[in-house]
Each structure stands twice: as C-alpha cells, then as structure tokens.
Scaffold this active site. Structure first.
Site, PDB file in Angstrom:
ATOM      1  N   TRP A 359      -8.282  -2.603  -1.947  1.00 38.56           N
ATOM      2  CA  TRP A 359      -8.257  -2.759  -0.225  1.00 38.56           C
ATOM      3  C   TRP A 359      -8.070  -1.804   0.310  1.00 38.56           C
ATOM      4  O   TRP A 359      -8.085  -1.613   1.528  1.00 38.56           O
ATOM      5  CB  TRP A 359      -7.214  -4.093  -0.213  1.00 38.56           C
ATOM      6  CG  TRP A 359      -5.973  -3.754  -0.331  1.00 38.56           C
ATOM      7  CD1 TRP A 359      -5.214  -3.586  -1.370  1.00 38.56           C
ATOM      8  CD2 TRP A 359      -5.125  -3.523   0.649  1.00 38.56           C
ATOM      9  NE1 TRP A 359      -3.990  -3.085  -1.027  1.00 38.56           N
ATOM     10  CE2 TRP A 359      -3.659  -3.089   0.158  1.00 38.56           C
ATOM     11  CE3 TRP A 359      -5.037  -3.706   2.068  1.00 38.56           C
ATOM     12  CZ2 TRP A 359      -2.493  -2.923   0.943  1.00 38.56           C
ATOM     13  CZ3 TRP A 359      -3.754  -3.534   2.896  1.00 38.56           C
ATOM     14  CH2 TRP A 359      -2.609  -3.330   2.232  1.00 38.56           C
ATOM     15  N   ASP A 360      -7.523  -0.594  -0.452  1.00 37.08           N
ATOM     16  CA  ASP A 360      -7.230   0.668   0.096  1.00 37.08           C
ATOM     17  C   ASP A 360      -8.569   1.104   0.867  1.00 37.08           C
ATOM     18  O   ASP A 360      -8.480   1.794   2.170  1.00 37.08           O
ATOM     19  CB  ASP A 360      -6.732   1.574  -0.743  1.00 37.08           C
ATOM     20  CG  ASP A 360      -5.883   1.241  -1.771  1.00 37.08           C
ATOM     21  OD1 ASP A 360      -5.672   0.026  -2.005  1.00 37.08           O
ATOM     22  OD2 ASP A 360      -5.192   1.975  -2.247  1.00 37.08           O
ATOM     23  N   GLU A 490       4.691  -5.269  -2.643  1.00 33.47           N
ATOM     24  CA  GLU A 490       4.779  -5.694  -4.118  1.00 33.47           C
ATOM     25  C   GLU A 490       5.854  -5.993  -4.716  1.00 33.47           C
ATOM     26  O   GLU A 490       6.071  -6.465  -5.977  1.00 33.47           O
ATOM     27  CB  GLU A 490       3.942  -5.022  -4.850  1.00 33.47           C
ATOM     28  CG  GLU A 490       2.220  -4.841  -4.489  1.00 33.47           C
ATOM     29  CD  GLU A 490       1.223  -3.914  -5.235  1.00 33.47           C
ATOM     30  OE1 GLU A 490      -0.148  -4.081  -5.192  1.00 33.47           O
ATOM     31  OE2 GLU A 490       1.906  -2.933  -5.694  1.00 33.47           O
ATOM     32  N   LYS A 602       8.621  -2.019  -0.913  1.00 31.30           N
ATOM     33  CA  LYS A 602       7.515  -1.104  -1.347  1.00 31.30           C
ATOM     34  C   LYS A 602       6.934  -0.259  -0.252  1.00 31.30           C
ATOM     35  O   LYS A 602       6.807   0.955  -0.464  1.00 31.30           O
ATOM     36  CB  LYS A 602       6.813  -1.659  -2.520  1.00 31.30           C
ATOM     37  CG  LYS A 602       6.050  -0.372  -3.558  1.00 31.30           C
ATOM     38  CD  LYS A 602       5.098  -1.218  -4.345  1.00 31.30           C
ATOM     39  CE  LYS A 602       4.420  -0.509  -5.167  1.00 31.30           C
ATOM     40  NZ  LYS A 602       3.315  -0.678  -5.959  1.00 31.30           N
ATOM     41  N   GLN A 603       6.327  -1.067   0.398  1.00 34.05           N
ATOM     42  CA  GLN A 603       5.280  -0.498   1.403  1.00 34.05           C
ATOM     43  C   GLN A 603       5.497  -1.314   2.819  1.00 34.05           C
ATOM     44  O   GLN A 603       5.619  -2.450   2.687  1.00 34.05           O
ATOM     45  CB  GLN A 603       4.001  -0.203   0.917  1.00 34.05           C
ATOM     46  CG  GLN A 603       3.221  -1.644   0.719  1.00 34.05           C
ATOM     47  CD  GLN A 603       1.728  -1.267   0.416  1.00 34.05           C
ATOM     48  OE1 GLN A 603       1.543  -1.060  -0.766  1.00 34.05           O
ATOM     49  NE2 GLN A 603       0.893  -1.237   1.165  1.00 34.05           N
TER      50      GLN A 603
END
Length: 767
Positions: A359-360, A490, A602-603
């Site tokens: 998906w990046d 995640e 994580k993000q």
C-alpha cells in the site's frame, strides 16, 4: 547510537576508510538501479568477509511456498520473492597467482567509496598490500545505464606500486546464486545454457514455476595505461558459471584496466528462444558507444531527471544529502517507463518484504511521481491496480466475501495476496482504502477525471462492497463496527474498531457513491456499462449509505480525542520518553506479546487519517491528536516520521518538524532502526519528499488550485523544489525573506500563498 560514518556531501554518498563491520550496510547504501534492474554494492573482486550478494531484475519473481506452523483457511500458498538474479559484476583478480581479497590483505589504506548521485555511478578507490607483499592501487567504477537499461558497465583498474606483477583479470557471470530469505531453500533458477563466444559469455536460465527466461551476458575489453591491448582470453565454464581470463605482466606504476559490459535480457521484453541474439545486440550497441560515451550519456540522463525532481537546500549539508539520496533511490527504483512494474519497499537494495507492491505505493509514492514526472506515470500506477481487480476479487472470495467485493493484497507481484503473516494477510485491510484514496488524490492533483469512468469506478465499487460486507452491526452500540483488524500501527493486532480503518471504510463507500452520481449525470454511457458489469442495485447502494453514515468511531471524552482502537486506554500508558534507551528499538528487544500489550505505536495510525483527510478536521483537533499520540510513537516504521514532520510543520512546530524530517531523510544513511544492511527503505523515501513539499512548503490542492503555506527551518537559508501541476512546471524557492516562484509553460498561473492569491508570470516573481 546511530551510525555516522557517511561523510556529509551535497551530491555524493561517501565512505572513508575500510571497515569490515560496515560492508553489508554499505552494500545497501551504495546500491545502484536503473528501473529495469539493480544491485547491491557488492565488490567486483572476490571478498571472503561477511557480505550480502544481491542482484535483481524488475518484474522477475518466484512464488516461494509459504512456511507456517499450521495452515489457516484463506492463507496465501506462497510468498512472492523478488529474486536474487545471476551475478554479472564479478571480476576475480589474481596478483602473481594469488587471489586478491580485501578480507585477507595485510593493509588497506586510502579507501574511499562514493555513490555519485548527480551522475549515477559508484566508485571505490584504495591501496592495499596483498599477503605476498604486492602494493596495489585499485580504482573500480560502475554504473547501470539509463539510456540502455539492459546494460551495466564496470571499469576496474589495478596499478602495482612497489614492483611489477603478473595481473590476471577473470571476469565471470554466475548463475549459482540463492536468496537469503528463501523459506524452504527451494531451487529458484534452472540453468539451461552456459557458453563462451570470443570475448563474450552467456548464461541462460529460467525461474522455476513462473518461467521467466533470462540471459545474463558479458563482454570485456582490457587496457594498459588507457590503451586497448590485444588480449586473448583463456575460457572456462562450469554448469553454473562462465569466465574469461586475461593475464598481463604489469610494470611498477603502470595501470591495467578491464572494462566489463554486462547485464540481462529477459523474456519480459524478448522472445525467450532468442535471448542470446538479443544480448549480442545490447553488447554491440554498448561497446560501439564505449565506456566514456556511455558514462557521458549517463550523466546527461541523470541531469535530465534532476532538472525536475531535485530539491535544493542551502545551509544544511546533511539535510541536503538526505533528500537527494531519497530522490536518487526513488528514481533508481522506478522511472515509470514500464506499466507492468511497481515500487517495491526495498527496491533493488535487498530481499526483505519479498513482493513488489504494498500500500506504500498509493499512500506515499504516487504524490512524488505525480509532481516530478508526467501524470501518465502516476496513471500507470493506478492502471496497475485496475489490471489486478480480478485477483483482488478472488482474494476476497477466498476469505468468504461475495458479490465481487474486492480486497487488494498487502503484498503482491501479480495481484494475488502473497503475504503469509495472518495479522497482515487477514487483518491489515486498511490497504484497500489507500488504493481508493490514490484515485481521489490523482484526480485532485492532475485534474484528469477520465481514469474514474474508464477504470477507477470498477475498483471503487469492489472496494466499497468489501467494506460494506466487512462491517458488522452492533446492537449494543447501535452502530456499524469493524472487528479484528490491524491498522497501520502494526504493534496492535486483532483489535476492534481501529479508528483509521473505520474512517477509511466510511470514506471509501461515500466516495464511491459520490462518483457514481457524477457518472450518472456526466458519463451516462460509462455509468450504464459499469452498472451492467458490476450488477450494482439500488438496495445495495442504500445499504452502503446506511453503513457509511452510521459507522462507529471510538472516542475518549476524557482526552477529547478519537481512540486508536477500542482498548487503547486499557494499556499501561508509559510515554516513549520514559523508556530506557537500551530498550530501543523495542522490536529488537521485546517479545511480540509485550509489544502488543504496550501503548507504543510503530507508525502514524490515527494521525495517518488526519494526514489524508486534514480538511475534515480543524487545526485544533489535529493539535490535540498530535499531542496525545506522538508521545507514544516509537517510529519503528520507516513510514512514520514523514507524516509527523508534515503535521508538525502544519502546527508551526518547526524544530519538531525538522527533527522528524532529518530522521526520515537520513533513516538509512544514519541507520536509525539498525537494519540498513537488509536494504534501504525505498517507499518511505517518497514520504521524505512530501515532508518538504507538503510539510515545509505547505503545498495543497484546493478547488483545483495550488496552495502553499511555506515555512523554513532555522537551520536552512533556503530551499527550492519543482512541481508539475497539470502540465505547468512551477519552481518554488523559499528563503527567510519570502517566497519566489518561476513558471515554465503558460503565460501566467495563479497560486495561493497563505490563503492569498498570487499571479505568477513566466518570469520570476517575488511575493
């Protein structure tokens, strides 16, 4: 402690001094690519120390059988691997009959490695003393041609410094390679033909299962003091390797060089039974041009790329080096020439993550390619997904969805899901939303609506159907909920009502319904065709509207913020700043169980939604959510710092924005996450571009017009970038005294700066 051995330089990545412990990291950082192939920066000569050999061909992959402890219904049968391809860079060097190897030399001095980003080449220079006492100066330079993208060229020179020596060059091509990340140590390649033909050599092989046919080829020219010598080669072949041996007596301070022309031709572009013939044509063209001319063409091709994609920063060399490294690697990975290809998270720098497409691409990469290339490049990336719609429908069917609902894969090479971790494969479904958002983002930026009636509407329908079926009605909440998911963060698996996922689902259904109305009024023939093809019915559309309008979003009255997921406040809310530094990064020190029970992010997750849909929320709301979530974010995903940099800049927190920018731009150069030896984080590099253009530059598209809210870090004197907005090339230069615009193309162009309209004429205008 981050690594700091890369010398700051505006246009080059430079390593001074030979350190065996850095070899694998440097192999990643100094990687080369030309969109069609790429390779880690392995030494040409033999090296017996620790190394990670890797060469890759765009689009060539192998379906490595999934390895799991126990099988689950719907599991992908394989993990698509970008294959380690036959190695063509090898040049063994014998000095008085002894193998030259930096790992065994008694001394290595004046060692410098350079990746010249301005011109697109890699070079090593050093002096070394061999175990048999010969002191040598070595200069090795290579590049992967942009103008002839099946060809790479090496110029390898050796000069004995303390006495004459017998020097043998043994250029070879080797198909006896393996992937370090193989699940079952399967044999990925079948070698069918190894042959020498005069100065040329060829190895034909094909992948098992996927049957990509590849011919690896080479031809060499030997020179003494810059003049070609008549060299007869001693030929040698095995069942995996072909080599040619050239031997000369070289006097003290004379230089023996070999120019090696090599590369791949594949059945992706040529008839599989005529690959050697195709390879000979590549070699003929390359050798006729010659090393110097090919290098000149390489410099010109990169100059053309940089003329549009460069971001110039004055006053901060590390920041400048960081952004150019990111832009350089993006262009090495994908140039938009081949619509069959996409952008892998590691590009050509390593094997981790296996598949070609995440998906990046839609979430981070498309903005970079839209603004720095022709819009057709971004359209190709969207077309790639349309061509995989059938597979996305199959992927959803495997998980029990019906009525042509589509779930795009987390990892893919051909549209099939090929990621084999259950919390990703089954639960990280937010990827569907990124694809819909990319369609919206493409139309918003380019003004090209034609993709939607031609292709995009079918994609949007499949995605909306998935979300409508994936939502569950909660009688307890009297709302639609989405259970058992993993969001962009995640570090939380199998959670209920991840805010970002729920918001994406709502938006996707509403966006599809909105566009369906546009097609009904403005594209009636396409509207009828799509209704017929998708069998959309009014009852189904009403149900989508009902689910979208009554979606549940977890919310904390106490903190006045949307909660990342239902159970977020049940955690022990210890902030990142209160963690012991030796515990970082937590993914290398903690068990997965401990990570999942922690509040650490994580993000960007909720904040990712605020980035995509910033017009849906006030700046006050953004500030509250940023202040709540950022203290719990460990940024152990490469995709995290860029989003935080953009939002910190929007909130006018320039020191924080700058720190996040430096982290995203130098993530690999400084090895923040202590994993760069596995390869570089290519897709997040597009986020670095966004952190300047959208963050510091404040570029947005509103009502079909470009808006800027420029800010400048105190560490910089100025910065500038270009964007191609609807075929108008606009240069933006921001300094401490103001903003300058330059326009190429139209006579004049209207932009907005801090909300005020400005007319930019075809010459420079200060505002």
């Amino acid at each position: 402690m981050n690594q700091d051995y890369i010398t700051p330089n505006e246009w080059s990545i430079i390593e001074d001094g030979f350190d065996k412990s850095r070899v694998k990291s440097s192999e990643s950082l100094f990687s080369l690519g030309n969109g069609a192939m790429g390779q880690r920066a392995n030494f040409e000569e033999t090296y017996t120390g620790e190394t990670f050999q890797g060469s890759y061909i765009a689009g060539v992959y192998y379906p490595d059988k999934t390895r799991v402890g126990w099988w689950k219904n719907g599991y992908p049968e394989y993990f698509a691997k970008v294959l380690n391809a036959p190695n063509w860079i090898g040049i063994r060097v014998l000095v008085n009959g002894e193998e030259f190897d930096l790992n065994t030399c008694t001394k290595v001095e004046n060692y410098q490695r350079e990746l010249n980003m301005k011109e697109g080449w890699h070079k090593r220079t050093f002096t070394a003393i061999t175990p048999n006492g010969i002191e040598l100066k070595v200069v090795a330079k290579r590049f992967l041609s942009l103008v002839q993208d099946e060809l790479g060229v090496i110029n390898f020179s050796v000069t004995p410094l303390n006495q004459s020596a017998e020097i043998s060059f043994i250029p070879y091509i080797d198909a006896g390679i393996t992937n370090q990340d193989s699940n079952w140590d399967d044999k990925f390649w079948e070698i069918t033909n190894v042959q020498n033909d005069g100065k040329q050599a060829f190895v034909e092989s094909h992948t098992n299962k996927t049957l990509y046919h590849v011919c690896t080829f080479m031809e060499s020219i030997v020179l003494l003091n810059g003049k070609e010598v008549d060299a007869t080669a001693e030929k040698s072949s095995t069942d995996k390797q072909s080599s040619l041996k050239y031997t000369h007596i070289v006097e003290k301070n004379q230089t023996l060089s070999i120019q090696k022309y090599a590369g791949y031709v594949t059945s992706l572009n040529h008839e599989k039974n005529h690959l050697i013939e195709a390879a000979k044509k590549v070699l003929e063209k390359g050798t006729q041009l010659g090393y110097d001319r090919l290098l000149q063409l390489q410099q010109e091709a990169w100059a053309n790329i940089w003329s549009m994609s460069d971001i110039s920063i004055e006053g901060d060399v590390k920041a400048q080096q960081g952004i150019r490294f990111n832009i350089f690697q993006l262009n090495q990975t994908y140039l938009g020439k081949d619509a069959r290809l996409n952008i892998g998270p590691k590009g050509f720098t390593g094997e981790k993550y296996g598949g070609s497409t995440y998906w990046d691409t839609e979430a981070y990469c498309i903005p970079f390619y839209m603004a720095t290339k022709d819009q057709e490049v971004a359209r190709n990336l969207l077309t790639y997904r349309y061509k995989h719609l059938g597979k996305a429908i199959e992927n959803a069917e495997k998980l029990g969805f019906t009525n042509r609902a589509a779930l795009y894969p987390m990892v893919t090479m051909n549209g099939e899901e090929s990621h084999n971790e259950w919390e990703i494969t089954f639960e990280e479904i937010h990827r569907n939303g990124a694809i819909a958002f990319a369609i919206y983002n493409y139309h918003r930026f380019t003004g090209d609506y034609t993709y939607i009636p031609e292709m995009g509407m079918e994609v949007l329908v499949g995605i909306a159907r998935f979300w409508q079926q994936r939502a569950t009605f909660s009688t307890h909440k009297n709302k639609w909920v989405i259970l058992g998911v993993t969001g962009p963060n995640e570090y939380e698996n199998n959670v209920n009502n991840n805010w970002y996922t729920n918001y994406m689902a709502k938006w996707c259904m509403e966006y599809m319904l909105e566009n369906l109305q546009i097609l009904q009024h403005d594209y009636p023939s396409d509207y009828q065709r799509i209704l017929s093809k998708t069998k959309l019915r009014d009852e189904e559309l009403k149900q989508m509207h009902l689910v979208a309008s009554n979606m549940y979003f977890p919310y904390s009255e106490e903190h006045d913020v949307y909660l990342q997921q239902d159970g977020f406040l049940d955690k022990e809310m210890i902030r990142v700043k209160d963690l012991e530094p030796k515990q970082r990064p937590i993914n290398q020190h903690w068990s997965w169980d401990r990570i999942l029970r922690s509040p650490y992010i994580k993000q960007a997750d909720t904040l990712q939604g605020f980035y995509f849909f910033e017009d849906h929320f006030s700046e006050t709301e953004l500030e509250k959510h940023f202040d709540f979530y950022e203290p719990f974010t460990v940024h152990e995903s490469s995709l995290s710092p860029c989003v935080h940099s953009i939002q910190a800049a929007k909130l006018n927190r320039m020191e924080q924005a700058y720190d996040f920018y430096l982290r995203t731009s130098r993530l690999d150069l400084d090895d923040y996450n202590k994993e760069v030896e596995e390869g570089c984080h290519i897709t997040s590099m597009a986020g670095t571009w966004m952190s300047i253009v959208e963050g510091f530059g404040g570029m947005r598209v509103k009502d079909n017009q470009l808006h800027f809210a420029p800010k400048i870090p105190t560490q910089w004197n100025s910065y500038s970038f270009k964007v191609n907005f609807r075929n108008q090339i606009l240069t933006i230069q921001v300094s401490k005294s103001g903003v300058d615009f330059k326009l190429e193309g139209a006579d004049q162009f209207e932009v907005f700066v801090d909300g005020k309209a400005r007319t930019v004429k075809a010459e420079a205008v200060s505002v």
